[in-house]
Scaffold this motif. Structure first.
Motif, mmCIF file in Angstrom:
data_model
loop_
_atom_site.group_PDB
_atom_site.id
_atom_site.type_symbol
_atom_site.label_atom_id
_atom_site.label_comp_id
_atom_site.label_asym_id
_atom_site.label_seq_id
_atom_site.Cartn_x
_atom_site.Cartn_y
_atom_site.Cartn_z
ATOM 1 N N THR A 140 53.566 51.280 56.525
ATOM 2 C CA THR A 140 53.621 51.032 55.084
ATOM 3 C C THR A 140 52.263 50.505 54.665
ATOM 4 N N LEU A 141 51.971 50.669 53.406
ATOM 5 C CA LEU A 141 50.659 50.254 52.923
ATOM 6 C C LEU A 141 50.459 48.755 53.101
ATOM 7 N N GLU A 142 51.504 47.987 52.809
ATOM 8 C CA GLU A 142 51.379 46.534 52.889
ATOM 9 C C GLU A 142 51.107 46.096 54.328
ATOM 10 N N GLU A 143 51.858 46.655 55.260
ATOM 11 C CA GLU A 143 51.650 46.301 56.673
ATOM 12 C C GLU A 143 50.256 46.723 57.132
ATOM 13 N N THR A 144 49.882 47.932 56.697
ATOM 14 C CA THR A 144 48.572 48.445 57.094
ATOM 15 C C THR A 144 47.462 47.531 56.595
ATOM 16 N N LEU A 145 47.578 47.137 55.338
ATOM 17 C CA LEU A 145 46.569 46.247 54.778
ATOM 18 C C LEU A 145 46.518 44.925 55.543
ATOM 19 N N ALA A 146 47.694 44.419 55.881
ATOM 20 C CA ALA A 146 47.745 43.155 56.616
ATOM 21 C C ALA A 146 47.090 43.309 57.986
ATOM 22 N N HIS A 147 47.351 44.453 58.647
ATOM 23 C CA HIS A 147 46.733 44.697 59.956
ATOM 24 C C HIS A 147 45.219 44.821 59.832
ATOM 25 N N LEU A 148 44.794 45.538 58.800
ATOM 26 C CA LEU A 148 43.371 45.839 58.671
ATOM 27 C C LEU A 148 42.552 44.644 58.238
ATOM 28 N N TYR A 149 43.096 43.895 57.280
ATOM 29 C CA TYR A 149 42.281 42.856 56.650
ATOM 30 C C TYR A 149 42.784 41.444 56.921
ATOM 31 N N GLY A 150 43.946 41.316 57.517
ATOM 32 C CA GLY A 150 44.551 40.006 57.718
ATOM 33 C C GLY A 150 45.392 39.663 56.499
ATOM 34 N N ALA A 151 46.527 39.036 56.746
ATOM 35 C CA ALA A 151 47.483 38.780 55.655
ATOM 36 C C ALA A 151 46.846 37.965 54.526
ATOM 37 N N GLY A 152 45.952 37.065 54.855
ATOM 38 C CA GLY A 152 45.361 36.196 53.849
ATOM 39 C C GLY A 152 44.448 36.907 52.876
ATOM 40 N N ASN A 153 43.974 38.094 53.251
ATOM 41 C CA ASN A 153 43.020 38.800 52.394
ATOM 42 C C ASN A 153 43.669 39.837 51.502
ATOM 43 N N VAL A 154 44.971 40.006 51.605
ATOM 44 C CA VAL A 154 45.666 41.057 50.859
ATOM 45 C C VAL A 154 46.201 40.480 49.562
ATOM 46 N N GLY A 155 46.165 41.264 48.499
ATOM 47 C CA GLY A 155 46.795 40.871 47.240
ATOM 48 C C GLY A 155 45.874 40.132 46.295
ATOM 49 N N ARG A 156 44.591 40.015 46.665
ATOM 50 C CA ARG A 156 43.665 39.352 45.746
ATOM 51 C C ARG A 156 43.284 40.308 44.631
ATOM 52 N N SER A 157 43.168 39.772 43.423
ATOM 53 C CA SER A 157 42.745 40.616 42.316
ATOM 54 C C SER A 157 41.504 40.010 41.685
ATOM 55 N N TRP A 158 40.805 40.827 40.931
ATOM 56 C CA TRP A 158 39.543 40.407 40.311
ATOM 57 C C TRP A 158 39.832 39.411 39.194
ATOM 58 N N ASP A 159 39.200 38.293 39.265
ATOM 59 C CA ASP A 159 39.358 37.272 38.234
ATOM 60 C C ASP A 159 37.947 36.858 37.817
ATOM 61 N N ALA A 160 37.495 37.435 36.693
ATOM 62 C CA ALA A 160 36.131 37.163 36.262
ATOM 63 C C ALA A 160 35.971 35.690 35.929
ATOM 64 N N PRO A 161 34.894 35.071 36.413
ATOM 65 C CA PRO A 161 34.720 33.633 36.163
ATOM 66 C C PRO A 161 34.699 33.339 34.673
ATOM 67 N N GLY A 162 35.534 32.387 34.232
ATOM 68 C CA GLY A 162 35.554 31.951 32.842
ATOM 69 C C GLY A 162 36.300 32.869 31.908
ATOM 70 N N ALA A 163 36.870 33.936 32.411
ATOM 71 C CA ALA A 163 37.556 34.869 31.511
ATOM 72 C C ALA A 163 39.053 34.654 31.569
ATOM 73 N N ALA A 164 39.712 34.995 30.465
ATOM 74 C CA ALA A 164 41.178 35.007 30.478
ATOM 75 C C ALA A 164 41.617 36.235 31.233
ATOM 76 N N CYS A 165 42.925 36.379 31.449
ATOM 77 C CA CYS A 165 43.367 37.497 32.279
ATOM 78 C C CYS A 165 43.103 38.827 31.603
ATOM 79 N N ALA A 166 43.149 38.861 30.258
ATOM 80 C CA ALA A 166 42.710 40.085 29.583
ATOM 81 C C ALA A 166 41.513 39.695 28.747
ATOM 82 N N SER A 167 41.458 40.072 27.506
ATOM 83 C CA SER A 167 40.369 39.648 26.644
ATOM 84 C C SER A 167 40.844 38.481 25.799
ATOM 85 N N GLY A 168 39.948 37.874 25.074
ATOM 86 C CA GLY A 168 40.340 36.791 24.187
ATOM 87 C C GLY A 168 40.027 35.448 24.785
ATOM 88 N N ASP A 169 40.388 34.426 24.087
ATOM 89 C CA ASP A 169 40.066 33.069 24.476
ATOM 90 C C ASP A 169 41.156 32.512 25.377
#
Lengths: 296, 265
Positions: free
Chosen positions: A223-252
């Motif tokens: 499965t993709l989830e297991e594969t990702l865990a094997h490849l990158y380690g469980a701690g590295n999976v599921g991270r998403s881009w969070d631009a410094p100082g930005a809200a999750c979408a646009s706006g304040d």
């Protein structure tokens, strides 16, 4: 691991390039007629293992053998029945594909059957052999490499990221070719970082991370989830881009939305929590999802 | 040795060899054309006035015959430095670049032993140098005979050029051995090529001043004595053979290094 006698075998293979680079105590075996995927992230040690198996480099410790022969010492004999597609394919740019393939055929002492097979492979991959290699795209060069690797109907195939640069149709044709080779009885070790490629061609998958073999799974159950865990380690999976100082979408970010939860930024957090690993892993050239791609 | 691989390498290196031959032939024709016994006398007078400058470029002998004139103005500079540059280029195309860019993987994926591959590399380089020498000699003889029939000591020139091949073999062996032994391209070409250039400069320096004469004795290039070969002196023949033997030994060392080293291609 199969109980059949090993055709490709690594025992405690170690090649230390310092600063954590290389492979460390890698042990695995591939039985005759088996197709095994060798999955790892970039820099995980796939290519180093392939180079050791090809006899390009000597193991620092441990051993590697193919059909019972030592890979470095007996390289020339091993290559008689081995097909290899390097991860970073480099071909003589001053030659046309036709001239290069003829050169490879002569060096291998190819018979008429092998020359016919070479022509059939070139047709199958729609390769224009009259073009100079230096003027070819990466994908077209890859086709030349594939034809050269498969033309002599090898008993053993070492394929290092073989679909790199190929378009979707040619990737599909490559998968068909590997399946046909497997039916012919070839023993295959396919290094890749593409889950779909391994699912569609291999019996089982070996996972390498940080130069060490970390897991082994049947290819059909990946499965993709297991594969990702094997490849990158469980701690590295599921991270998403969070631009410094930005809200999750646009706006304040400091201005709470009408339906915002109590804590500022909690909407981002909840959205992050709902994000699956597949949202952040975009496997290039991976046509199917893990569910669709299961080997049938 | 693989005839197929040698053929491939000959084709890959032929354009550069051809270009160098054109330059060498141009100089050879020029020098032969410039030969004039009265001019030779005035050149000798210049040489007597500035012996260090002429000696620095290997032009140390009063050249009153066409043979000496050719040797004086070709052997010391044109037929030493240009072949060295060509050797560095050929070794780069044959060994260093394929190992660095990865196309060596295609050769190592063939059922050909590393020793056989490396011997084929060496054979292609030696064959091209031999072809260059033959073409150069033929050019020298042909234009000398055309311009000054009967003036040239053909046998003497052939002996001098045959000895020159010993020097070329030595330079090629040194560059090839370092290319096979060292991994980064700078070191691979720099060690062998740099050593040859250092030998050449030592010889130049030795010709400039009395106090530096010892330097000339320290360089293997001193074993090549063109005038001694023309005169048929045994010591000159032994010197040329020693250079050729050292070249062969360096090629053998290169083959052994190539067979043993890791190639991360």
């Amino acid at each position: 691991m199969s109980a059949l006698p090993a055709v490709i075998e690594a025992r405690g293979l170690t090649k230390d390039y310092g600063r954590g680079r290389g492979v460390f105590d890698v042990t695995f075996a591939v039985a005759r007629g088996e197709a095994v995927g060798f999955l790892g992230a970039n820099g995980a040690g796939k290519t180093v293992t392939m180079r050791a198996l090809m006899g390009f480099i000597r193991p620092g410790a441990g051993s590697v053998s193919i059909e019972g022969r030592r890979c470095f010492a007996d390289r020339a004999r091993i290559q008689e029945t081995l097909g290899y597609l390097p991860g970073e394919l480099a071909l003589p740019e001053d030659m046309t594909a036709k001239r290069y393939l003829a050169f490879v055929a002569r060096m291998r002492g190819a018979d008429e059957a092998q020359l016919r097979r070479m022509r059939a492979l070139a047709d199958f991959f729609e390769l224009d052999v009259r073009t100079r290699i230096g003027r070819m795209s990466k994908g077209t060069k890859q086709k030349v490499g594939i034809v050269a690797a498969f033309a002599h109907a090898p008993r053993v195939l070492l394929l290092d990221e073989p679909t790199s640069g190929l378009d979707l149709l040619m990737q599909q044709r490559f998968v068909e070719l590997v399946r046909a080779e497997k039916r012919r009885g070839a023993t295959i070790l396919l290094s890749s970082h593409l889950l779909g490629e391994v699912e569609r061609t291999c019996d089982r998958a070996l996972f390498v991370r940080g130069g060490r073999l970390v897991s082994e799974e049947p290819a059909a159950s990946l499965t993709l989830e297991e594969t990702l865990a094997h490849l990158y380690g469980a701690g590295n999976v599921g991270r998403s881009w969070d631009a410094p100082g930005a809200a999750c979408a646009s706006g304040d970010a400091s201005a709470p939305a009408p339906d915002a939860p109590d804590a500022p930024g909690a909407a981002c957090a909840s959205r992050r929590a709902s994000a699956s690993a597949s949202d952040t892993f975009d496997a290039p050239g991976d046509v199917r999802t893990s569910g669709e791609g299961r080997a049938s | 040795m693989s005839a197929t691989l040698i053929g491939r390498l000959l084709r890959a290196n032929a354009p550069a060899t051809g270009a160098f031959f054109v330059v060498i032939a141009f100089y050879a024709v020029m020098v032969a054309y410039l030969f004039d016994p009265s001019l030779a006398e005035s050149l000798d007078a210049m040489m007597a006035a500035m012996p260090e400058l002429f000696a620095a470029f290997g032009m140390a002998t009063a050249a009153t015959t066409l043979t000496d004139f050719l040797l004086n103005y070709l052997q010391g500079l044109i037929l030493t430095l240009l072949p060295l540059v060509l050797i560095i280029m050929m070794v780069s195309v044959t060994v260093v670049r394929p190992a660095e860019r990865g196309s060596m993987a295609g050769l190592l994926a063939l059922p050909t032993s590393r020793v056989r591959l490396a011997v084929s590399f060496a054979a292609a380089i030696v064959l091209l140098l031999a072809a260059l020498l033959v073409l150069t000699t033929v050019t020298e003889v042909a234009c000398s005979e055309a311009l000054f029939p009967g003036e040239l000591d053909v046998a003497g020139l052939v002996r001098a050029n045959a000895g020159l091949f010993g020097l070329w073999l030595f330079m090629a062996g040194a560059v090839f051995a370092s290319a096979c032994a060292f991994a980064p391209s700078g070191a691979a070409l720099g060690v062998g090529g740099g050593a040859c250039l250092a030998f050449y400069l030592m010889q130049m320096a030795a010709g400039v001043g009395e106090g530096l004469a010892l330097l000339g004795d320290l360089t293997p290039f001193a074993l090549y004595d063109a005038y001694g070969l023309v005169a048929g002196e045994a010591a000159a023949v032994v010197g040329a053979l020693a250079l050729a033997a050292a070249g062969a030994a360096l090629f053998a060392a290169g083959v052994a290094a190539f067979a043993r080293r890791d190639l991360s291609v």
